[in-house]
Design an enzyme around this catalytic site. Structure first.
Site, mmCIF file in Angstrom:
data_model
loop_
_atom_site.group_PDB
_atom_site.id
_atom_site.type_symbol
_atom_site.label_atom_id
_atom_site.label_comp_id
_atom_site.label_asym_id
_atom_site.label_seq_id
_atom_site.Cartn_x
_atom_site.Cartn_y
_atom_site.Cartn_z
ATOM 1 N N ASP A 94 0.817 -1.209 0.000
ATOM 2 C CA ASP A 94 0.000 0.000 0.000
ATOM 3 C C ASP A 94 0.851 1.259 0.000
ATOM 4 O OD1 ASP A 94 -2.767 -0.455 -0.068
ATOM 5 O OD2 ASP A 94 -2.788 -1.123 2.023
ATOM 6 N N GLU A 191 -13.570 -2.943 -1.978
ATOM 7 C CA GLU A 191 -13.832 -3.226 -0.565
ATOM 8 C C GLU A 191 -15.270 -2.822 -0.219
ATOM 9 O OE1 GLU A 191 -10.781 -1.903 2.109
ATOM 10 O OE2 GLU A 191 -12.015 -2.228 3.893
HETATM 11 O O1 KIV Z 1 -4.554 -2.335 4.151
HETATM 12 C C1 KIV Z 1 -5.118 -3.399 3.877
HETATM 13 O O2 KIV Z 1 -4.900 -4.451 4.485
HETATM 14 C C2 KIV Z 1 -6.072 -3.386 2.785
HETATM 15 C C3 KIV Z 1 -7.046 -4.518 2.741
HETATM 16 C C4 KIV Z 1 -8.121 -4.279 3.734
HETATM 17 C C5 KIV Z 1 -7.588 -4.714 1.386
HETATM 18 O O3 KIV Z 1 -6.099 -2.488 2.005
#
Ligand code: KIV
Length: 275
Positions: A94, A191
Site C-alpha cells: 500500500d 472493498e
Molecule cells: O490495508 C489493507 O490491508 C487493505 C485490505 C483491507 C484490502 O487495504
C-alpha cells in the site's frame, strides 16, 4: 532468504502474467495480508498466491485507530521484511495516506516500495488518480487501484460504510474502474460493495479484481491475516471468517482459506452485502 520450507506449494514465482492468466482461466486467486517474514513463509507453504503488505498494519500491528498515521518508512520496513520471508508469492504494498496526492510525489514513494521488495503498489481512489496511475505505469510500476470503501477516506465517509449501494454509486464505480484501467492499472481491489456489483465489475474490467466484502465473484479474495485467525482487536466485520478453528494449526488455516477461495465456498452469502 528467511528459511527453507520444503512443503512450499507455489513451485514457481507468481507474476502479473500468472495472475492475468488465472483470471482468463477463471481460477480464483487467494490473497492475504502479511507484515513480516514468518507469516509470509507459512503463507508460501500454504499456496497463497498474493501477499498484500497493507497499511492495515497501522491498526493490527501498531494499534492505531485508523490507517492514516502510517508512513512510507513504515511501509518500506514491512515490505522488506515480507520480501525476506517470501519465495514465490506476488508481493504488493500500500501507498500510505498522503504519499500519492500528486503524481511526482507518488512516483518517488512508489519507487521506494518497489526497491523495498514490492512487485506492485496499491493506492486508494478513483478518477482523480488517473494521471498518477498513467505516470507510474509508464515508468514500469504495476498499479492496483482500491475502490469502494477506501479506509484512508474514513473521515470523509463518516465511518466504515458499504459503498456502491445505489444505481448512481454503482455506475460511478464502473466508470472510475474503467478510467483507472485505461490509465494503466493492472488490478483493481473492491472493498465493501454489494455482491452483485462485485460480479458486474469483475465481468466489465479486463484486469483481475480482488474483493474484500465484495462477494464470491471477484477474481481474487483478500483478508487481513489477523482477522482470519481470530486475532482482531474489537469489532469483527461481516466479511471476515475465522479459519483457525477445528483444531487447525496456522498452516492448515491458510490452506483451508486457499481451498475455500478456490472452490468459492468463501465468501458465503453471510459474508456479503446487498444493494
Ligand atoms: O490495508 C489493507 O490491508 C487493505 C485490505 C483491507 C484490502 O487495504
Amino acid at each position: 532468504m528467511y528459511s527453507d520450507n520444503t512443503q512450499r506449494k507455489l513451485t514457481k514465482p507468481v507474476t502479473l502474467s500468472t495472475l492475468k492468466q488465472m483470471k482468463a482461466d477463471q481460477e480464483k486467486i487467494s490473497v492475504l495480508t502479511a507484515y513480516d517474514a514468518s507469516f509470509t513463509n507459512v503463507m508460501n507453504a500454504a499456496g497463497v498466491e498474493m501477499i498484500l503488505v497493507g497499511d492495515s498494519l497501522g491498526m493490527v500491528i501498531q494499534g492505531r485507530d485508523s490507517t492514516l498515521p502510517v508512513t512510507i518508512e513504515d511501509m518500506c520496513y514491512h515490505t522488506a521484511a515480507v520480501k525476506r520471508g517470501n519465495t514465490n508469492a506476488f508481493i504488493f504494498s500500500d501507498m500510505p495516506f498522503m504519499s500519492y496526492s500528486k503524481p511526482e510525489q507518488a512516483l518517488d514513494n512508489a519507487a521506494k516500495l518497489m526497491q523495498a521488495g514490492a512487485s506492485m503498489i496499491k493506492l486508494e481512489g478513483g478518477s482523480w488518480l488517473a494521471d498518477t496511475v498513467r505516470l507510474l505505469s509508464q515508468r514500469g510500476i504495476p498499479v492496483c487501484g482500491h475502490l469502494g470503501l477506501t479506509p484512508q477516506s474514513v473521515h470523509k465517509f463518516g465511518g466504515y460504510k458499504v459503498q456502491g449501494k445505489t444505481q448512481e454509486a454503482a455506475d460511478l464505480l464502473l466508470k472510475e474502474s474503467l478510467e483507472l484501467v485505461d490509465a494503466g492499472a493492472d488490478m483493481l481491489l473492491y472493498e465493501c460493495i454489494p455482491t452483485e456489483l462485485g460480479k458486474t465489475l469483475t465481468e466489465a474490467v479486463p484486469v483481475p479484481t480482488i474483493g474484500i466484502g465484495a462477494g464470491p465473484h471477484t477474481d481474487a479474495q483478500v483478508l487481513v491475516v489477523q482477522d482470519m485467525i481470530g486475532l482482531n482487536l474489537g469489532h469483527t466485520p461481516r466479511f471476515v471468517k475465522n479459519f483457525l478453528t477445528d483444531g487447525r494449526n496456522i498452516t492448515e488455516a491458510f490452506e483451508a482459506y486457499v481451498k475455500e477461495v478456490k472452490d468459492m465456498t468463501f465468501p458465503g452469502p453471510e459474508h456479503g452485502f446487498k444493494s
